[in-house]
Write a protein that holds these residues in place. Sequence first.
Motif, PDB file in Angstrom:
ATOM      1  N   ASP A  19      45.454  45.338  37.556  1.00 22.56           N
ATOM      2  CA  ASP A  19      44.514  44.493  38.285  1.00 22.56           C
ATOM      3  C   ASP A  19      45.145  43.149  38.647  1.00 22.56           C
ATOM      4  OD1 ASP A  19      42.700  46.465  38.010  1.00 22.56           O
ATOM      5  OD2 ASP A  19      41.416  45.438  36.575  1.00 22.56           O
ATOM      6  N   ASP A  20      44.745  42.614  39.800  1.00 18.33           N
ATOM      7  CA  ASP A  20      45.210  41.285  40.189  1.00 18.33           C
ATOM      8  C   ASP A  20      44.170  40.252  39.757  1.00 18.33           C
ATOM      9  OD1 ASP A  20      43.119  41.508  42.021  1.00 18.33           O
ATOM     10  OD2 ASP A  20      44.441  41.907  43.726  1.00 18.33           O
ATOM     11  N   ARG A  21      44.445  39.001  40.061  1.00 20.34           N
ATOM     12  CA  ARG A  21      43.562  37.916  39.634  1.00 20.34           C
ATOM     13  C   ARG A  21      42.151  38.103  40.200  1.00 20.34           C
ATOM     14  NH1 ARG A  21      43.015  33.207  36.214  1.00 20.34           N
ATOM     15  NH2 ARG A  21      41.305  32.045  37.148  1.00 20.34           N
ATOM     16  N   TRP A  22      42.042  38.508  41.462  1.00 25.41           N
ATOM     17  CA  TRP A  22      40.724  38.701  42.067  1.00 25.41           C
ATOM     18  C   TRP A  22      39.913  39.716  41.266  1.00 25.41           C
ATOM     19  CZ3 TRP A  22      37.229  42.123  43.800  1.00 25.41           C
ATOM     20  CH2 TRP A  22      36.250  41.687  44.697  1.00 25.41           C
ATOM     21  N   GLN A  23      40.545  40.835  40.930  1.00 28.99           N
ATOM     22  CA  GLN A  23      39.835  41.878  40.191  1.00 28.99           C
ATOM     23  C   GLN A  23      39.441  41.404  38.795  1.00 28.99           C
ATOM     24  OE1 GLN A  23      42.959  44.831  40.776  1.00 28.99           O
ATOM     25  NE2 GLN A  23      41.487  46.143  41.856  1.00 28.99           N
ATOM     26  N   ARG A  24      40.331  40.651  38.142  1.00 31.77           N
ATOM     27  CA  ARG A  24      40.009  40.173  36.797  1.00 31.77           C
ATOM     28  C   ARG A  24      38.827  39.206  36.827  1.00 31.77           C
ATOM     29  NH1 ARG A  24      45.673  40.154  36.453  1.00 31.77           N
ATOM     30  NH2 ARG A  24      45.840  37.881  36.636  1.00 31.77           N
ATOM     31  N   GLU A  25      38.797  38.328  37.810  1.00 38.91           N
ATOM     32  CA  GLU A  25      37.659  37.408  37.924  1.00 38.91           C
ATOM     33  C   GLU A  25      36.380  38.168  38.251  1.00 38.91           C
ATOM     34  OE1 GLU A  25      38.434  34.306  40.694  1.00 38.91           O
ATOM     35  OE2 GLU A  25      40.089  33.443  39.526  1.00 38.91           O
ATOM     36  N   ALA A  26      36.473  39.130  39.164  1.00 37.60           N
ATOM     37  CA  ALA A  26      35.292  39.900  39.559  1.00 37.60           C
ATOM     38  C   ALA A  26      34.741  40.704  38.392  1.00 37.60           C
ATOM     39  CB  ALA A  26      35.637  40.825  40.722  1.00 37.60           C
ATOM     40  N   LYS A  27      35.618  41.271  37.584  1.00 36.71           N
ATOM     41  CA  LYS A  27      35.175  42.132  36.492  1.00 36.71           C
ATOM     42  C   LYS A  27      34.764  41.349  35.247  1.00 36.71           C
ATOM     43  CE  LYS A  27      37.898  46.064  38.100  1.00 36.71           C
ATOM     44  NZ  LYS A  27      39.050  46.958  37.841  1.00 36.71           N
ATOM     45  N   MET A  28      35.349  40.180  35.036  1.00 32.18           N
ATOM     46  CA  MET A  28      34.940  39.377  33.885  1.00 32.18           C
ATOM     47  C   MET A  28      33.671  38.585  34.198  1.00 32.18           C
ATOM     48  SD  MET A  28      35.394  38.531  30.757  1.00 32.18           S
ATOM     49  CE  MET A  28      37.077  38.972  30.308  1.00 32.18           C
ATOM     50  N   PHE A  29      33.580  38.034  35.399  1.00 36.36           N
ATOM     51  CA  PHE A  29      32.423  37.216  35.774  1.00 36.36           C
ATOM     52  C   PHE A  29      31.561  37.948  36.807  1.00 36.36           C
ATOM     53  CE2 PHE A  29      35.616  34.305  34.149  1.00 36.36           C
ATOM     54  CZ  PHE A  29      34.872  33.495  33.310  1.00 36.36           C
ATOM     55  N   CYS A  30      31.961  37.906  38.076  1.00 35.18           N
ATOM     56  CA  CYS A  30      31.273  38.635  39.140  1.00 35.18           C
ATOM     57  C   CYS A  30      32.095  38.508  40.416  1.00 35.18           C
ATOM     58  CB  CYS A  30      29.848  38.118  39.358  1.00 35.18           C
ATOM     59  SG  CYS A  30      29.750  36.462  40.069  1.00 35.18           S
ATOM     60  N   PRO A  31      31.925  39.418  41.380  1.00 38.02           N
ATOM     61  CA  PRO A  31      32.699  39.339  42.621  1.00 38.02           C
ATOM     62  C   PRO A  31      32.505  38.028  43.384  1.00 38.02           C
ATOM     63  CG  PRO A  31      31.770  41.525  42.386  1.00 38.02           C
ATOM     64  CD  PRO A  31      31.174  40.684  41.287  1.00 38.02           C
ATOM     65  N   TYR A  32      31.313  37.438  43.316  1.00 36.84           N
ATOM     66  CA  TYR A  32      31.080  36.168  44.014  1.00 36.84           C
ATOM     67  C   TYR A  32      32.083  35.114  43.553  1.00 36.84           C
ATOM     68  CZ  TYR A  32      28.863  31.793  45.421  1.00 36.84           C
ATOM     69  OH  TYR A  32      28.627  30.546  45.960  1.00 36.84           O
ATOM     70  N   HIS A  33      32.308  35.033  42.250  1.00 31.63           N
ATOM     71  CA  HIS A  33      33.248  34.037  41.731  1.00 31.63           C
ATOM     72  C   HIS A  33      34.652  34.281  42.275  1.00 31.63           C
ATOM     73  CE1 HIS A  33      30.047  32.626  39.401  1.00 31.63           C
ATOM     74  NE2 HIS A  33      30.611  32.506  38.208  1.00 31.63           N
ATOM     75  N   ALA A  34      35.051  35.555  42.338  1.00 30.61           N
ATOM     76  CA  ALA A  34      36.388  35.875  42.834  1.00 30.61           C
ATOM     77  C   ALA A  34      36.521  35.547  44.320  1.00 30.61           C
ATOM     78  CB  ALA A  34      36.690  37.349  42.584  1.00 30.61           C
ATOM     79  N   GLU A  35      35.498  35.855  45.082  1.00 28.30           N
ATOM     80  CA  GLU A  35      35.547  35.620  46.526  1.00 28.30           C
ATOM     81  C   GLU A  35      35.553  34.141  46.880  1.00 28.30           C
ATOM     82  OE1 GLU A  35      32.099  37.927  47.786  1.00 28.30           O
ATOM     83  OE2 GLU A  35      33.468  39.257  48.868  1.00 28.30           O
ATOM     84  N   ASN A  36      34.942  33.321  46.052  1.00 32.12           N
ATOM     85  CA  ASN A  36      34.755  31.908  46.378  1.00 32.12           C
ATOM     86  C   ASN A  36      35.595  30.964  45.522  1.00 32.12           C
ATOM     87  OD1 ASN A  36      32.316  31.790  48.418  1.00 32.12           O
ATOM     88  ND2 ASN A  36      31.813  33.369  46.907  1.00 32.12           N
ATOM     89  N   SER A  75      28.891  29.887  32.680  1.00 25.53           N
ATOM     90  CA  SER A  75      29.767  30.700  33.525  1.00 25.53           C
ATOM     91  C   SER A  75      29.243  30.798  34.951  1.00 25.53           C
ATOM     92  CB  SER A  75      29.920  32.101  32.922  1.00 25.53           C
ATOM     93  OG  SER A  75      28.652  32.693  32.712  1.00 25.53           O
ATOM     94  N   LYS A  76      28.166  30.064  35.235  1.00 29.70           N
ATOM     95  CA  LYS A  76      27.590  29.965  36.589  1.00 29.70           C
ATOM     96  C   LYS A  76      27.211  31.337  37.164  1.00 29.70           C
ATOM     97  CE  LYS A  76      29.976  25.623  37.582  1.00 29.70           C
ATOM     98  NZ  LYS A  76      28.820  24.839  37.092  1.00 29.70           N
ATOM     99  N   ILE A  77      26.706  32.190  36.293  1.00 28.74           N
ATOM    100  CA  ILE A  77      26.302  33.523  36.736  1.00 28.74           C
ATOM    101  C   ILE A  77      25.088  33.463  37.656  1.00 28.74           C
ATOM    102  CG2 ILE A  77      25.406  35.737  35.900  1.00 28.74           C
ATOM    103  CD1 ILE A  77      28.447  35.290  35.607  1.00 28.74           C
ATOM    104  N   ASP A  78      24.309  32.390  37.578  1.00 29.03           N
ATOM    105  CA  ASP A  78      23.158  32.262  38.480  1.00 29.03           C
ATOM    106  C   ASP A  78      23.593  32.208  39.941  1.00 29.03           C
ATOM    107  OD1 ASP A  78      21.449  32.292  36.353  1.00 29.03           O
ATOM    108  OD2 ASP A  78      21.144  30.122  36.280  1.00 29.03           O
ATOM    109  N   ASP A  79      24.862  31.853  40.182  1.00 29.14           N
ATOM    110  CA  ASP A  79      25.365  31.820  41.556  1.00 29.14           C
ATOM    111  C   ASP A  79      25.688  33.216  42.087  1.00 29.14           C
ATOM    112  OD1 ASP A  79      25.166  29.091  41.421  1.00 29.14           O
ATOM    113  OD2 ASP A  79      27.298  28.747  41.035  1.00 29.14           O
ATOM    114  N   CYS A  80      25.812  34.187  41.181  1.00 31.62           N
ATOM    115  CA  CYS A  80      26.163  35.545  41.593  1.00 31.62           C
ATOM    116  C   CYS A  80      24.958  36.222  42.257  1.00 31.62           C
ATOM    117  CB  CYS A  80      26.598  36.379  40.388  1.00 31.62           C
ATOM    118  SG  CYS A  80      27.986  35.680  39.468  1.00 31.62           S
ATOM    119  N   ARG A  81      25.241  37.170  43.103  1.00 34.45           N
ATOM    120  CA  ARG A  81      24.169  37.949  43.713  1.00 34.45           C
ATOM    121  C   ARG A  81      23.575  38.887  42.665  1.00 34.45           C
ATOM    122  NH1 ARG A  81      27.108  40.372  48.890  1.00 34.45           N
ATOM    123  NH2 ARG A  81      25.011  41.166  49.365  1.00 34.45           N
ATOM    124  N   PRO A  82      22.377  39.416  42.874  1.00 37.48           N
ATOM    125  CA  PRO A  82      21.776  40.341  41.905  1.00 37.48           C
ATOM    126  C   PRO A  82      22.730  41.481  41.560  1.00 37.48           C
ATOM    127  CG  PRO A  82      20.173  39.735  43.575  1.00 37.48           C
ATOM    128  CD  PRO A  82      21.483  39.161  44.021  1.00 37.48           C
TER     129      PRO A  82
END
Length: 435
Positions: free
Chosen positions: A276-293, A307-314
């Motif tokens: 996995d690359d950094r994007w995937q690790r961030e998406a899988k540990m936190f959420c894809p929104y965090h990785a994308e932004n 961890s600012k999960i409230d910013d993630c989509r449902p």
Amino acid sequence: MTDERGIPRREFLKSAVAIGGTAAFSACLGREGVDVPIGPDNFSSYPQRQHAWNEALPRDDHGNVVAPNHRVLLYLNYRREGQPNGDDRDQVETALRGIEHAYERSGDGLLLTVSYSPAYFDRFDESLPEGVDLTDPEALAPFEDPDLDTPDAVVHLASNTAQVVLGAEEALKGNKSTLNGVEQPDATLTDVFAVADRRTGFVGDGLPAENADDAKGVPADKVSENAPLFMGFKSGFKKNQASEDRVTIQSGPFTGATTQHISKLQLNLNQWYNQDDRWQREAKMFCPYHAENDVIEGAGDNLGTSSKIDDCRPTDETAREMGVVGHSQKSARARDDDDSPLILRRDFDSTDDGAASLHFLALQRRITDFVDTREAMNGTDITEQSAVGQRNNNGILQYIRTERRGNFLVPPRSLRSLPPAQPAGDAQEVTHESS
């Protein structure tokens, strides 16, 4: 910092804790160069809640509690058949107070808990009070088959100072007559208990990277030098943790107690870092929104108190549209009616047995609270309505394997030494002859 022997100081201290014994303790005395204040003669100011560590620990710049660096878990079996007697209770309490006299109760000093399993309480004719939810350990996912830990008790020793956890352990075993200049009692823990297992670990910025060479399967130079845990990100954000009040039993003879779950998780860090690359690790540990932004910098210190999960989509929407969901994103769904998390994590990494692992230690008012949190983490409901797999792209499930699980009750301080299943009166009023 490296001394004339060429071994980084913190790496040496972690290795010493893992090895244990009087020789390791003596070596730490010569390497740490710290003076730990002794504890008080009177413990009346100590909290009834054994697990009330937060006020004794430092905070980071954001106000998050900073966990103690060095840990030892002693798994114990009571040497007698049947119910404990008063002499054994007094001996255990005297031994515990001996190490508390030797070290102050602080992050650099000593923090400890003593907990008891359902197997321990099975020796009593009475059942635990109705308000105590302590079930036998079990597998908590269809894809796991853990060994189930059923020792009678577990002692958890924690400190930022390696010599403290080692010294406390050796004194409890009767191997130190004097500890930190304080004479130790003749009573020892191991006169009453046999040690069934010993598990160790560490947590803190840079410690995983410094100790990566001690474990097989850890990719060279992939663990960040600033990461507090092997998987590269920090945890224990204030707003993502239950409070100590939230995890405390509020009524009955075990008022002031909590339940504790300890699982040993094997980590597949080769796959985590090399596949996995950094994007995937961030998406899988936190959420894809965090990785994308680009929400996360480094290990995540910039996130502050959550961890600012409230910013993630449902979660269900993310699963359907992205085909991947985050671990924190799923786990955050397990909250009570006041929007509080259900568990208080005090886990730590380990290289026990020469492999990278995590001792996942969680406190909660009821074991059911942990089960509910784990159910949210499993994300079974998500897999039924999206392309997310049972483990693949389902948070970090494909990178961990549950090897062991155990459930325990952490009684209030006044009942920490071989408690009965049905204490007489209120827990606050129970005393020991050794007081």
